[in-house]
Design a protein around this motif. Sequence first.
Motif: not given
Length: 269
Positions: A123-134
């Motif tokens: 049931e875990a929702p898709l997490q928002e991630i910040h792409w800055g470091s990548l």
Amino acid sequence: MEAIKEEKIIKESIHNLNELFKYCFLLVGLREKSLPNELETLFLHEFIKENYGGHSISEVRLAFNMAVKGELDLPIEDVRCYENFSVLYLSSIINSFRRWARDEYRQIEKHIPPSESDLKCLEAPLQEIHWGSLIEKSYQHFLSFGEKGWRTFPVGFYDQLVTDDIMDAQLFRKAMPIVRKKLIGELQKDKAVLQMRRFDADDVEKSERAKYHKSATELKIQEIDKATGEYSSGEKDVELEICAKQYCVLQFFKNSKENMKQHVYVPAE
């Protein structure tokens, strides 16, 4: 249920994750020349741990097995990765598997004692991630090695640059005609090479092996003609939109380099 009970990806070793992706690459027919490089593999590792770390390796293998057999809710054309095994492609497969798994779990949960970790996994929702470091890591790679591999940039790069007001949200639309011409040009170059091989094959003794190679070459030429027509007619505009966003990120990197920028996202201290 056996797959759910196994070790979660968040705890898996780099070796096991590498083996998982090798399996997926083989399953979808990714050719050697399109295999992710070291940086692209890092993206895949970090992305799957951050967003799907509650699943097991066996679940991901099951997801890809079901996808290629047409057992998920994805159209078969969406299962083809078109030589671009990106995090967007990975997400589409696992998210489809999650939808199937939720329904399947409800059918069999009465036969097993449910656990909190099992439910979280499904049931875990898709997490928002910040792409800055990548984005920064990719830019440093670009400074050292040039533009090779730009077709593997995650679409999240473009979206992050838009979110941070670095790039206009509609910029990719201006890039689509350029990218369309570029991709068609690449296809025509590949076709010319194949046509030369076909011409050379006419001078070879007509053994069964030679006939097989000539037949395979003809098939590849037909596939190129089909893809060229689809790019020209707009049938591949969904794929083209992704490529256009990747191209915009590449141009952003080029402009940053021309302006002597050492960083595009300064790591937090």
